[in-house]
Design an enzyme around this catalytic site. Sequence first.
Site, PDB file in Angstrom:
ATOM      1  N   ALA A  90       0.863  -1.191   0.000  1.00 52.82           N
ATOM      2  CA  ALA A  90       0.000   0.000   0.000  1.00 52.82           C
ATOM      3  C   ALA A  90       0.893   1.231   0.000  1.00 52.82           C
ATOM      4  O   ALA A  90       2.063   1.161   0.393  1.00 52.82           O
ATOM      5  CB  ALA A  90      -0.902   0.013   1.229  1.00 52.82           C
ATOM      6  N   GLY A 102      -2.146   2.336  -5.665  1.00 54.81           N
ATOM      7  CA  GLY A 102      -2.139   2.726  -7.076  1.00 54.81           C
ATOM      8  C   GLY A 102      -0.873   3.443  -7.495  1.00 54.81           C
ATOM      9  O   GLY A 102      -0.755   3.865  -8.636  1.00 54.81           O
ATOM     10  N   GLU A 110      -5.912  -4.581  -8.653  1.00 55.82           N
ATOM     11  CA  GLU A 110      -5.664  -4.870  -7.228  1.00 55.82           C
ATOM     12  C   GLU A 110      -6.977  -4.901  -6.453  1.00 55.82           C
ATOM     13  O   GLU A 110      -7.178  -5.743  -5.581  1.00 55.82           O
ATOM     14  CB  GLU A 110      -4.737  -3.807  -6.620  1.00 55.82           C
ATOM     15  CG  GLU A 110      -3.315  -3.912  -7.104  1.00 55.82           C
ATOM     16  CD  GLU A 110      -2.425  -2.775  -6.631  1.00 55.82           C
ATOM     17  OE1 GLU A 110      -1.208  -2.951  -6.659  1.00 55.82           O
ATOM     18  OE2 GLU A 110      -2.945  -1.713  -6.256  1.00 55.82           O
TER      19      GLU A 110
HETATM   20  C1  A5P Z   1       0.475  -0.641  -6.957  1.00 56.59           C
HETATM   21  O1  A5P Z   1      -0.454  -0.142  -7.853  1.00 56.59           O
HETATM   22  C2  A5P Z   1       0.282  -0.069  -5.610  1.00 56.59           C
HETATM   23  O2  A5P Z   1      -0.994  -0.128  -5.117  1.00 56.59           O
HETATM   24  C3  A5P Z   1       1.271  -0.665  -4.631  1.00 56.59           C
HETATM   25  O3  A5P Z   1       0.682  -1.604  -3.798  1.00 56.59           O
HETATM   26  C4  A5P Z   1       1.802   0.410  -3.834  1.00 56.59           C
HETATM   27  O4  A5P Z   1       2.222   1.417  -4.732  1.00 56.59           O
HETATM   28  C5  A5P Z   1       2.938  -0.002  -2.919  1.00 56.59           C
HETATM   29  O5  A5P Z   1       4.099  -0.158  -3.649  1.00 56.59           O
HETATM   30  P1  A5P Z   1       5.501  -0.316  -2.958  1.00 56.59           P
HETATM   31  O6  A5P Z   1       5.449  -1.605  -2.214  1.00 56.59           O
HETATM   32  O7  A5P Z   1       6.484  -0.362  -4.102  1.00 56.59           O
HETATM   33  O8  A5P Z   1       5.704   0.863  -2.073  1.00 56.59           O
END
Ligand code: A5P
Length: 232
Positions: A90, A102, A110
């Site tokens: 997240a 996102g 997701e």
């Molecule tokens: C992907 O679309 C996102 O929802 C990811 O879950 C979110 O950006 C977390 O990414 P990181 O783990 O790279 O911080």
Amino acid sequence: MKIDSEKQNDIKKALGKRAASLVKNGMIVGLGTGSTANCFIESLIERCKEGLKIEVVSSSTHSLKRAEKGGIPLADMNFITKIDLTVDGADEIDPYNRMIKGGGGALVREKILASSSRQMIVIVDETKLVNQLGDFGLPVEIISFGYSATIFKLKELGYDGELRKLDHELYKTDNGNYIFDIRSPKRFLTPEKDDDVIKKIPGVVDTGFFFNMATSVLVGYANGNVKLRKAR
Ligand code: A5P
């Protein structure tokens, strides 16, 4: 708070390993997207090499390819109605386990996975914990047709921001859509209301708000601890 990137990688690896240890034989597992979810996928590949028998569905082409390369059997999400467990990262999570996601552009898939899952484990390092959602911004997936009109409506309602770009081109999601990153208001005092208002605009596919989806949250701390966090 800031954590140096080497330490942050170690935390993500520890989170991925812990989440992968919770996967059981026979499960259909949903794969999240992003650097933390990647660490989960790597640990899951290891467990599959040791004999774990599962099938996975993925929230992005990127995660799907990684799982496929690692030899994890893939299931077709078009023929799945229930996922046993999804593990995802997240961008922000508040004390009520409301999230903004996102950052990696995969929010729609997701959310389809998360909402179809009996369990969703969210894995985050402590930098993702916030009291109020919004500093990260809010990714919103919009269809490309008429995007200027959609953005005009968003801005009229006070949701300023910009279209996401990648290598000077407009970023396209796996669904062929654009992402509008809302930067204003800086904080969302009533995220459920904002979500309703934004989703009523024609052309908006979905927002990066995730409510009532995480069944467990694993938080990785700079001191190396991984703790299960209860929602308030
Ligand atoms: C992907 O679309 C996102 O929802 C990811 O879950 C979110 O950006 C977390 O990414 P990181 O783990 O790279 O911080």
